[in-house]
Design a protein around this motif. Structure first.
Motif, PDB file in Angstrom:
ATOM      1  N   HIS A  29      -8.469   8.003 -10.958  1.00  0.00           N
ATOM      2  CA  HIS A  29      -7.380   8.064  -9.992  1.00  0.00           C
ATOM      3  C   HIS A  29      -6.923   6.650  -9.666  1.00  0.00           C
ATOM      4  CE1 HIS A  29      -8.105  12.356  -9.255  1.00  0.00           C
ATOM      5  NE2 HIS A  29      -9.403  12.060  -9.285  1.00  0.00           N
ATOM      6  N   GLN A  30      -5.679   6.358  -9.952  1.00  0.00           N
ATOM      7  CA  GLN A  30      -5.157   5.028  -9.664  1.00  0.00           C
ATOM      8  C   GLN A  30      -4.730   4.918  -8.202  1.00  0.00           C
ATOM      9  OE1 GLN A  30      -1.438   4.002 -11.572  1.00  0.00           O
ATOM     10  NE2 GLN A  30      -0.673   6.104 -11.487  1.00  0.00           N
ATOM     11  N   ARG A  31      -4.597   3.690  -7.742  1.00  0.00           N
ATOM     12  CA  ARG A  31      -4.086   3.438  -6.398  1.00  0.00           C
ATOM     13  C   ARG A  31      -2.852   2.543  -6.542  1.00  0.00           C
ATOM     14  NH1 ARG A  31      -6.000   3.880  -1.299  1.00  0.00           N
ATOM     15  NH2 ARG A  31      -8.149   4.263  -1.990  1.00  0.00           N
ATOM     16  N   SER A  32      -1.695   3.148  -6.438  1.00  0.00           N
ATOM     17  CA  SER A  32      -0.443   2.418  -6.566  1.00  0.00           C
ATOM     18  C   SER A  32      -0.039   1.848  -5.214  1.00  0.00           C
ATOM     19  CB  SER A  32       0.666   3.339  -7.090  1.00  0.00           C
ATOM     20  OG  SER A  32       0.296   3.945  -8.312  1.00  0.00           O
ATOM     21  N   ALA A  33       0.984   1.037  -5.234  1.00  0.00           N
ATOM     22  CA  ALA A  33       1.615   0.590  -3.989  1.00  0.00           C
ATOM     23  C   ALA A  33       2.797   1.504  -3.720  1.00  0.00           C
ATOM     24  CB  ALA A  33       2.085  -0.852  -4.125  1.00  0.00           C
ATOM     25  N   LEU A  34       3.034   1.804  -2.449  1.00  0.00           N
ATOM     26  CA  LEU A  34       4.140   2.694  -2.108  1.00  0.00           C
ATOM     27  C   LEU A  34       5.481   2.112  -2.529  1.00  0.00           C
ATOM     28  CD1 LEU A  34       3.028   3.944   1.428  1.00  0.00           C
ATOM     29  CD2 LEU A  34       3.058   5.252  -0.700  1.00  0.00           C
ATOM     30  N   THR A  35       5.514   0.792  -2.766  1.00  0.00           N
ATOM     31  CA  THR A  35       6.744   0.135  -3.187  1.00  0.00           C
ATOM     32  C   THR A  35       6.943   0.168  -4.699  1.00  0.00           C
ATOM     33  OG1 THR A  35       5.555  -1.982  -3.146  1.00  0.00           O
ATOM     34  CG2 THR A  35       6.830  -1.392  -1.183  1.00  0.00           C
ATOM     35  N   ASP A  36       5.942   0.640  -5.458  1.00  0.00           N
ATOM     36  CA  ASP A  36       6.080   0.726  -6.911  1.00  0.00           C
ATOM     37  C   ASP A  36       7.206   1.685  -7.281  1.00  0.00           C
ATOM     38  OD1 ASP A  36       4.010  -1.020  -7.189  1.00  0.00           O
ATOM     39  OD2 ASP A  36       2.515   0.483  -7.771  1.00  0.00           O
ATOM     40  N   GLU A  37       7.864   1.394  -8.387  1.00  0.00           N
ATOM     41  CA  GLU A  37       9.035   2.187  -8.773  1.00  0.00           C
ATOM     42  C   GLU A  37       8.705   3.670  -8.935  1.00  0.00           C
ATOM     43  OE1 GLU A  37      12.491   2.291 -12.273  1.00  0.00           O
ATOM     44  OE2 GLU A  37      11.031   0.643 -12.182  1.00  0.00           O
ATOM     45  N   HIS A  38       7.550   3.972  -9.556  1.00  0.00           N
ATOM     46  CA  HIS A  38       7.209   5.372  -9.790  1.00  0.00           C
ATOM     47  C   HIS A  38       6.799   6.105  -8.512  1.00  0.00           C
ATOM     48  CE1 HIS A  38       3.254   3.405  -9.941  1.00  0.00           C
ATOM     49  NE2 HIS A  38       2.728   4.583  -9.620  1.00  0.00           N
ATOM     50  N   MET A  39       6.689   5.371  -7.392  1.00  0.00           N
ATOM     51  CA  MET A  39       6.328   5.983  -6.115  1.00  0.00           C
ATOM     52  C   MET A  39       7.528   6.146  -5.188  1.00  0.00           C
ATOM     53  SD  MET A  39       3.023   6.495  -6.183  1.00  0.00           S
ATOM     54  CE  MET A  39       2.413   6.482  -4.503  1.00  0.00           C
ATOM     55  N   GLN A  40       8.707   5.768  -5.663  1.00  0.00           N
ATOM     56  CA  GLN A  40       9.879   5.761  -4.799  1.00  0.00           C
ATOM     57  C   GLN A  40      10.231   7.145  -4.260  1.00  0.00           C
ATOM     58  OE1 GLN A  40      11.659   3.085  -3.464  1.00  0.00           O
ATOM     59  NE2 GLN A  40       9.758   2.177  -4.229  1.00  0.00           N
ATOM     60  N   MET A  41      10.092   8.177  -5.064  1.00  0.00           N
ATOM     61  CA  MET A  41      10.436   9.528  -4.600  1.00  0.00           C
ATOM     62  C   MET A  41       9.491   9.961  -3.486  1.00  0.00           C
ATOM     63  SD  MET A  41      11.539  11.658  -8.016  1.00  0.00           S
ATOM     64  CE  MET A  41      11.963  13.075  -7.007  1.00  0.00           C
ATOM     65  N   VAL A  42       8.213   9.635  -3.638  1.00  0.00           N
ATOM     66  CA  VAL A  42       7.232   9.982  -2.611  1.00  0.00           C
ATOM     67  C   VAL A  42       7.488   9.192  -1.338  1.00  0.00           C
ATOM     68  CG1 VAL A  42       4.797   9.914  -1.995  1.00  0.00           C
ATOM     69  CG2 VAL A  42       5.480  10.646  -4.279  1.00  0.00           C
ATOM     70  N   SER A  43       7.717   7.881  -1.495  1.00  0.00           N
ATOM     71  CA  SER A  43       7.984   7.025  -0.344  1.00  0.00           C
ATOM     72  C   SER A  43       9.238   7.469   0.387  1.00  0.00           C
ATOM     73  CB  SER A  43       8.120   5.573  -0.808  1.00  0.00           C
ATOM     74  OG  SER A  43       8.337   4.716   0.293  1.00  0.00           O
ATOM     75  N   SER A  44      10.262   7.847  -0.368  1.00  0.00           N
ATOM     76  CA  SER A  44      11.509   8.320   0.231  1.00  0.00           C
ATOM     77  C   SER A  44      11.299   9.624   0.981  1.00  0.00           C
ATOM     78  CB  SER A  44      12.566   8.504  -0.864  1.00  0.00           C
ATOM     79  OG  SER A  44      13.761   9.024  -0.324  1.00  0.00           O
ATOM     80  N   ALA A  45      10.516  10.537   0.400  1.00  0.00           N
ATOM     81  CA  ALA A  45      10.242  11.816   1.059  1.00  0.00           C
ATOM     82  C   ALA A  45       9.495  11.601   2.369  1.00  0.00           C
ATOM     83  CB  ALA A  45       9.424  12.710   0.130  1.00  0.00           C
ATOM     84  N   MET A  46       8.561  10.659   2.365  1.00  0.00           N
ATOM     85  CA  MET A  46       7.787  10.370   3.569  1.00  0.00           C
ATOM     86  C   MET A  46       8.692   9.792   4.662  1.00  0.00           C
ATOM     87  SD  MET A  46       4.129   8.401   3.670  1.00  0.00           S
ATOM     88  CE  MET A  46       4.792   6.825   3.089  1.00  0.00           C
ATOM     89  N   SER A  47       9.563   8.877   4.287  1.00  0.00           N
ATOM     90  CA  SER A  47      10.474   8.277   5.255  1.00  0.00           C
ATOM     91  C   SER A  47      11.434   9.316   5.815  1.00  0.00           C
ATOM     92  CB  SER A  47      11.263   7.136   4.604  1.00  0.00           C
ATOM     93  OG  SER A  47      10.410   6.089   4.223  1.00  0.00           O
ATOM     94  N   THR A  48      11.918  10.198   4.948  1.00  0.00           N
ATOM     95  CA  THR A  48      12.833  11.251   5.394  1.00  0.00           C
ATOM     96  C   THR A  48      12.151  12.174   6.394  1.00  0.00           C
ATOM     97  OG1 THR A  48      14.055  11.203   3.305  1.00  0.00           O
ATOM     98  CG2 THR A  48      14.240  13.203   4.639  1.00  0.00           C
TER      99      THR A  48
END
Length: 210
Positions: A29-48
């Motif tokens: 299991h990797q640990r990405s940064a929320l700012t990583d490009e592949h995490m943008q949809m998740v980060s956007s959903a969380m902000s919304t």
């Protein structure tokens, strides 16, 4: 075999990585940064989710109860205690007099937090920071003196009282289903709701004045 046993024993993802590492394998299991490009949809959903929860407070917490993100109403609420993004709620609730100074029913809330800390530590396979915080809360005289009513209320509300304001809130928690990346699997989104008509009116009033 590690994966099979981990599934049967419901081993947390972070601990699974440790098992794979100890056996000489790459982490699963990797640990990405929320700012990583592949995490943008998740980060956007969380902000919304946080933004649309306004005028009610909403926050994002990591496993060690650090404030990762807050919506506008939460910034106002937590800002009264000097807390903002990056602040540790563990430090706040274990600092003598800090939480009891702004939470009217601290004995009840602290009792609930004590059990929550222990439960989250067990679920994570043991987190020293949570265990130490639980020890501090267990020694708090307001918490140790608290006697739960019979019958128990349907939900524990937190009554914030500061700067002439009294605000009763209760919370629900949201997590991402099917999360495999530790960056989001470990996060909890806390959505707060008014516990009485007075709190609802105050939150709407604060939103209108901001």
């Amino acid at each position: 075999m590690i994966r099979h046993l981990s599934d049967i024993l419901d081993v947390p993802q972070t601990r699974r990585n440790e098992l794979f590492d100890a056996a000489g394998f790459a982490p699963q299991h990797q640990r990405s940064a929320l700012t990583d490009e592949h995490m943008q949809m998740v980060s956007s959903a969380m902000s919304t989710l946080l933004e649309r929860h306004a005028p009610y407070p909403a926050i994002v917490l990591n496993p060690l109860w650090t404030l990762v993100q807050l919506n506008g109403p939460a910034k106002t609420l937590f800002g009264m205690s000097g807390l903002g993004q990056g602040a540790s709620l563990l430090d706040f609730v274990t600092q003598s007099g800090a939480a009891s100074g702004v939470i009217e029913n601290w004995g009840e809330v602290g009792h609930h937090l004590l059990h929550r800390l222990r439960s989250e530590s067990r679920a994570a396979g043991g987190l020293l920071a949570l265990d130490r915080a639980a020890e501090v809360l267990a020694a708090d005289p307001d918490i140790s003196a608290y006697i739960a009513p019979t019958p128990l209320p349907p939900i524990v509300s937190t009554i914030y009282a500061a700067n002439g304001m009294r605000l009763a809130l209760f919370s629900t928690f949201v997590q991402f289903g099917g999360a495999e990346d530790l960056a989001i699997a470990d996060l909890k989104i806390e959505l707060m709701f008014p516990a009485d008509p007075e709190a609802e009116a105050l939150l709407h009033a604060l939103a209108s004045s901001s």
